[in-house]
Design a protein around this motif. Structure first.
Motif, PDB file in Angstrom:
ATOM      1  N   CYS A 459       0.737  -1.115   0.034  1.00  0.00           N
ATOM      2  CA  CYS A 459      -0.018   0.095  -0.010  1.00  0.00           C
ATOM      3  C   CYS A 459       0.979   1.296   0.078  1.00  0.00           C
ATOM      4  O   CYS A 459       1.666   1.285   0.732  1.00  0.00           O
ATOM      5  N   VAL A 460       0.492   2.145  -0.852  1.00  0.00           N
ATOM      6  CA  VAL A 460       1.414   3.413  -0.783  1.00  0.00           C
ATOM      7  C   VAL A 460       0.793   4.592  -0.469  1.00  0.00           C
ATOM      8  O   VAL A 460      -0.391   4.885  -0.950  1.00  0.00           O
ATOM      9  N   GLU A 461       1.094   5.530   0.153  1.00  0.00           N
ATOM     10  CA  GLU A 461       0.536   6.689   0.258  1.00  0.00           C
ATOM     11  C   GLU A 461       1.593   7.690  -0.144  1.00  0.00           C
ATOM     12  O   GLU A 461       2.732   8.174   0.499  1.00  0.00           O
ATOM     13  N   PRO A 462       1.211   8.476  -1.115  1.00  0.00           N
ATOM     14  CA  PRO A 462       1.860   9.445  -1.829  1.00  0.00           C
ATOM     15  C   PRO A 462       1.619  10.813  -1.308  1.00  0.00           C
ATOM     16  O   PRO A 462       0.894  11.026  -0.191  1.00  0.00           O
ATOM     17  N   LEU A 463       2.724  11.547  -1.538  1.00  0.00           N
ATOM     18  CA  LEU A 463       2.893  13.054  -1.000  1.00  0.00           C
ATOM     19  C   LEU A 463       1.399  13.642  -1.651  1.00  0.00           C
ATOM     20  O   LEU A 463       1.184  13.094  -2.898  1.00  0.00           O
ATOM     21  N   PRO A 464       0.937  14.659  -1.070  1.00  0.00           N
ATOM     22  CA  PRO A 464      -0.289  15.291  -1.675  1.00  0.00           C
ATOM     23  C   PRO A 464      -0.096  15.800  -3.102  1.00  0.00           C
ATOM     24  O   PRO A 464      -1.149  15.836  -3.866  1.00  0.00           O
ATOM     25  N   SER A 465       0.967  16.189  -3.599  1.00  0.00           N
ATOM     26  CA  SER A 465       1.449  16.909  -4.635  1.00  0.00           C
ATOM     27  C   SER A 465       1.821  15.841  -5.674  1.00  0.00           C
ATOM     28  O   SER A 465       1.972  16.114  -6.833  1.00  0.00           O
ATOM     29  N   THR A 466       1.819  14.306  -5.448  1.00  0.00           N
ATOM     30  CA  THR A 466       2.142  13.394  -6.256  1.00  0.00           C
ATOM     31  C   THR A 466       0.960  12.490  -7.166  1.00  0.00           C
ATOM     32  O   THR A 466       0.130  12.319  -6.291  1.00  0.00           O
ATOM     33  N   PRO A 467       0.882  12.644  -8.235  1.00  0.00           N
ATOM     34  CA  PRO A 467      -0.273  12.234  -9.074  1.00  0.00           C
ATOM     35  C   PRO A 467      -0.206  10.814  -8.749  1.00  0.00           C
ATOM     36  O   PRO A 467       1.098  10.143  -8.665  1.00  0.00           O
ATOM     37  N   ARG A 468      -1.430  10.038  -8.592  1.00  0.00           N
ATOM     38  CA  ARG A 468      -1.333   8.589  -8.445  1.00  0.00           C
ATOM     39  C   ARG A 468      -0.469   7.698  -9.401  1.00  0.00           C
ATOM     40  O   ARG A 468       0.237   6.678  -9.090  1.00  0.00           O
ATOM     41  N   ALA A 469      -0.874   8.056 -10.779  1.00  0.00           N
ATOM     42  CA  ALA A 469       0.089   7.048 -11.562  1.00  0.00           C
ATOM     43  C   ALA A 469       1.684   7.425 -11.718  1.00  0.00           C
ATOM     44  O   ALA A 469       2.437   6.396 -11.626  1.00  0.00           O
ATOM     45  N   GLY A 489       2.616  -8.754  -5.065  1.00  0.00           N
ATOM     46  CA  GLY A 489       1.543  -9.155  -6.124  1.00  0.00           C
ATOM     47  C   GLY A 489       0.627  -8.113  -6.426  1.00  0.00           C
ATOM     48  O   GLY A 489      -0.061  -8.164  -7.284  1.00  0.00           O
ATOM     49  N   ALA A 490       0.663  -6.993  -5.440  1.00  0.00           N
ATOM     50  CA  ALA A 490      -0.059  -5.688  -6.273  1.00  0.00           C
ATOM     51  C   ALA A 490       0.535  -4.768  -5.154  1.00  0.00           C
ATOM     52  O   ALA A 490       1.010  -4.711  -4.203  1.00  0.00           O
ATOM     53  N   VAL A 491       0.225  -3.399  -5.973  1.00  0.00           N
ATOM     54  CA  VAL A 491       0.624  -2.113  -5.391  1.00  0.00           C
ATOM     55  C   VAL A 491      -0.823  -1.160  -5.171  1.00  0.00           C
ATOM     56  O   VAL A 491      -1.335  -1.129  -6.616  1.00  0.00           O
ATOM     57  N   LEU A 492      -1.134  -0.778  -4.310  1.00  0.00           N
ATOM     58  CA  LEU A 492      -2.422  -0.048  -4.142  1.00  0.00           C
ATOM     59  C   LEU A 492      -2.116   1.441  -3.588  1.00  0.00           C
ATOM     60  O   LEU A 492      -1.452   1.272  -2.526  1.00  0.00           O
ATOM     61  N   ILE A 493      -2.766   2.525  -4.241  1.00  0.00           N
ATOM     62  CA  ILE A 493      -2.781   3.585  -3.569  1.00  0.00           C
ATOM     63  C   ILE A 493      -3.778   3.999  -2.462  1.00  0.00           C
ATOM     64  O   ILE A 493      -5.060   3.723  -2.810  1.00  0.00           O
ATOM     65  N   ARG A 494      -3.149   4.401  -1.606  1.00  0.00           N
ATOM     66  CA  ARG A 494      -4.357   4.891  -0.575  1.00  0.00           C
ATOM     67  C   ARG A 494      -3.824   6.544  -0.002  1.00  0.00           C
ATOM     68  O   ARG A 494      -2.621   6.403   0.343  1.00  0.00           O
ATOM     69  N   THR A 495      -4.477   7.506   0.266  1.00  0.00           N
ATOM     70  CA  THR A 495      -4.099   8.855   0.221  1.00  0.00           C
ATOM     71  C   THR A 495      -4.008   9.163   1.717  1.00  0.00           C
ATOM     72  O   THR A 495      -3.159   9.752   2.151  1.00  0.00           O
ATOM     73  N   ALA A 496      -4.312   8.327   2.846  1.00  0.00           N
ATOM     74  CA  ALA A 496      -4.058   8.348   4.085  1.00  0.00           C
ATOM     75  C   ALA A 496      -4.128   7.013   4.724  1.00  0.00           C
ATOM     76  O   ALA A 496      -5.234   6.360   4.699  1.00  0.00           O
ATOM     77  N   PHE A 497      -2.911   6.541   5.415  1.00  0.00           N
ATOM     78  CA  PHE A 497      -2.921   5.374   6.140  1.00  0.00           C
ATOM     79  C   PHE A 497      -3.739   5.333   7.754  1.00  0.00           C
ATOM     80  O   PHE A 497      -3.566   6.446   8.190  1.00  0.00           O
ATOM     81  N   PRO A 498      -4.367   4.423   8.070  1.00  0.00           N
ATOM     82  CA  PRO A 498      -4.830   4.399   9.403  1.00  0.00           C
ATOM     83  C   PRO A 498      -3.789   4.127  10.088  1.00  0.00           C
ATOM     84  O   PRO A 498      -2.718   3.376   9.934  1.00  0.00           O
ATOM     85  N   THR A 499      -3.692   4.785  11.295  1.00  0.00           N
ATOM     86  CA  THR A 499      -2.335   4.710  12.402  1.00  0.00           C
ATOM     87  C   THR A 499      -2.779   4.468  13.722  1.00  0.00           C
ATOM     88  O   THR A 499      -3.997   4.562  14.085  1.00  0.00           O
ATOM     89  N   ASP A 500      -1.857   4.377  14.514  1.00  0.00           N
ATOM     90  CA  ASP A 500      -1.906   4.172  15.988  1.00  0.00           C
ATOM     91  C   ASP A 500      -2.568   5.222  16.314  1.00  0.00           C
ATOM     92  O   ASP A 500      -2.199   6.439  16.083  1.00  0.00           O
ATOM     93  N   PRO A 501      -3.528   5.420  17.643  1.00  0.00           N
ATOM     94  CA  PRO A 501      -3.860   6.425  18.429  1.00  0.00           C
ATOM     95  C   PRO A 501      -2.802   7.350  18.910  1.00  0.00           C
ATOM     96  O   PRO A 501      -2.967   8.578  19.113  1.00  0.00           O
ATOM     97  N   ARG A 502      -1.758   6.556  19.441  1.00  0.00           N
ATOM     98  CA  ARG A 502      -1.103   7.521  20.492  1.00  0.00           C
ATOM     99  C   ARG A 502       0.058   8.398  19.555  1.00  0.00           C
ATOM    100  O   ARG A 502       0.028   9.590  19.896  1.00  0.00           O
ATOM    101  N   HIS A 503       0.624   7.898  18.614  1.00  0.00           N
ATOM    102  CA  HIS A 503       1.640   8.684  17.962  1.00  0.00           C
ATOM    103  C   HIS A 503       1.302   8.952  16.473  1.00  0.00           C
ATOM    104  O   HIS A 503       1.760   9.913  16.085  1.00  0.00           O
ATOM    105  N   ASN A 504       0.288   8.515  16.016  1.00  0.00           N
ATOM    106  CA  ASN A 504      -0.392   8.643  14.386  1.00  0.00           C
ATOM    107  C   ASN A 504       0.938   8.225  13.720  1.00  0.00           C
ATOM    108  O   ASN A 504       0.966   8.800  12.523  1.00  0.00           O
TER     109      ASN A 504
END
Length: 525
Positions: A459-469, A489-504
């Motif tokens: 799973c890939v979280e790009p910088l906001p300025s980076t196009p998905r392609a 086997g697969a590469v997927l784009i996700r704009t924001a990852f879910p993270t731990d509550p303590r440190h994000n």
């Protein structure tokens, strides 16, 4: 060596006119000097005693106010009671079942949660409210006292190396557990942090994580507590963190990668620098080179940027500077991959347990910073703790190696191994390389499908300025140069990852794997 209640009182009594704590919020600040903090602690200790708090009582302290958290915790130790720190967002009820606390001290919002959700029922006998209490939720505990000449309790004589504090893990990698600290554990942590920071009389510490405010004054440091959103650190207004660094001329910044990212982005966006900073300590998740580079642009050339490794049960374990981190990425020792964590701190012994032919196994540590046990969790003790000639050995649950220079290398969590048909991938091995792709903030390798025949998904979280392609192309390009990159086997784009509550900062891989499974439905066996 131990840090008893008398030791804490003695440390605070040094330089009474020096600043102990600065609470910064929306451009305003409130300062407490060391002498005032001692007076507040003694006044609170008297209030606690009057309310029925006694030595040995376990007292949950739940407040977002840095002064109250610090002063109340110190006051409890002065009385011989045991402060208990719990994340105010995750499985509090189950944590309190483990603790069976006698006392619950917190701000009104915490007491609303206690009443509505039944936290601590039926064990809590003494509810005490800090701050303003518009509703009758318990006896109010005054936490700031004027100088009135009244004689208040002094430090209780310690009965040896007894329980000093219980700190719960975040629960980001499993059910939260209460790590027991003895007085010697706290002393070990203070000694290790002193070695790391080398505090100077004029140093100012910016505490990007609320519990750090407990240790700053004991280290002799003026400690600035910024208005971090402790329920979601990454959503904090960047100015609330970067502003106090400049305003109070902070020399040491201690924070998670999520909070440090806010600082770096704010400085880059507004073209400002942090000339007072001589040291940054990153903890809570591995420090990536991209973030280290961004921080370098904001601080003086001779400033030290350290990635600190450890856990609630053993902090700190090791540390590595950003220059050495870069060198380890460009020229790792033969047979090593992942992220270098540096050499263990003085007095800390690191071992690799159950190692395979490549030396990969579980990181385990002994030393004065190691919590000796979990509270009321013999099951967890049985799987993670064992006695050795060097003290309690704690299994961290992290995979790693030791190289010929005695440096630790991190390969990810044991629970996060991706097991495919005839191969196994560690998360950090893949991610440390994939994260170097241009335009990428971070990546996460997860396994989708049945164990032993999982599909590795990046799973890939790009910088906001980076196009998905562009993000997909960049990641696939760096994976081609990795010996196991073809197994993804697969590469997927996700704009924001879910993270731990303590440190994000730690990625919630279980949620991410569930999301990936839905996206790839039909391709999974």
């Amino acid at each position: 060596m131990t840090t008893t209640a008398a030791d804490i009182a003695g440390r605070l009594a040094e330089r009474p006119d020096a600043v102990a704590l600065v609470e910064s919020r929306k451009g305003t600040s409130r300062t407490t000097r060391r002498g005032e903090l001692v007076r507040h602690c003694r006044h609170i200790a008297q209030g606690l005693r009057d309310a029925g708090v006694r030595p040995g009582h376990k007292a949950v302290v739940m407040t977002r106010d840095a002064h109250d958290l610090t002063a109340v915790s110190y006051a409890l130790v002065l009385l011989g009671a045991v402060p208990v720190l719990i994340e105010p967002r995750a499985e509090v009820g189950r944590c309190l079942q483990d603790i069976t606390p006698d006392v619950f001290i917190g701000e009104p919002l915490a007491h609303l949660g206690r009443r509505a959700l039944g936290w601590g029922r039926p064990h809590v006998r003494i509810p005490l409210v800090t701050g303003s209490a518009p509703l009758p939720m318990g006896r109010r505990l005054v936490t700031r006292a004027a100088a009135d000449g009244t004689s208040h309790p002094h430090a209780r004589e310690s009965d040896g190396d007894g329980p000093a504090l219980i700190a719960f893990t975040s629960g980001s990698t499993g059910r939260p557990k209460g790590a027991q600290y003895r007085h010697s554990t706290l002393a070990g942590q203070l000694d290790a942090l002193t070695t790391l920071m080398d505090p100077r009389p004029d140093d100012v510490l910016l505490a990007g994580f609320l519990p750090v405010a407990l240790l700053g004054p004991l280290l002799g440091l003026a400690t600035v507590a910024p208005a971090v959103n402790h329920l979601a650190p990454a959503r904090t207004s960047p100015e609330e963190v970067a502003g106090p660094i400049r305003e109070h001329r902070a020399t040491i910044v201690l924070a998670s990668p999520a909070v440090l990212t806010l600082i770096a982005r704010h400085c880059a966006r507004h073209g400002v620098t942090l000339p007072s900073v001589r040291q940054i300590l990153s903890f809570g998740a591995p420090l990536r080179i991209g973030l280290a580079d961004a921080l370098r642009e904001a601080v003086p050339d001779d400033a030290e940027i350290l990635s600190v490794y450890g856990a609630t049960e053993c902090l700190p374990v090791s540390a590595i500077g950003d220059h050495d981190l870069r060198a380890s990425r460009t020229a790792p020792p033969a047979g090593h991959s992942g992220t270098c964590l540096g050499r263990p701190m003085p007095g800390i012994r690191a071992r690799i347990l159950d190692a395979d032919a490549t030396g990969l196994g579980e990181i385990a540590v002994t030393g004065p910073t190691v919590s000796p046990a979990y509270h009321a969790r013999p099951d967890a003790d049985a799987t993670t703790k064992s006695d050795t000639d060097h003290g309690v050995l704690h299994r961290t649950g992290d995979l790693g190696r030791l190289d010929d220079e005695g440096r630790l290398w991190f390969l990810g969590r044991k629970a996060h191994l991706v097991t495919g048909t005839g191969f196994t991938l560690t998360t950090e091995d893949i991610e440390a390389v994939a994260d170097t792709a241009p335009g990428i903030r971070r990546t996460a390798l997860v396994g989708v499908g049945t164990a032993v025949c999982q599909l590795p998904v990046l799973c890939v979280e790009p910088l906001p300025s980076t196009p998905r392609a562009s993000a997909l192309e960049a990641v696939r390009a760096v994976l081609k140069d990795h010996p196991d990159g073809h197994r993804v086997g697969a590469v997927l784009i996700r704009t924001a990852f879910p993270t731990d509550p303590r440190h994000n900062s730690k990625i919630d891989r279980m949620r991410l794997a569930g999301w990936a499974a839905k996206r790839l439905r039909g391709r999974i066996r």
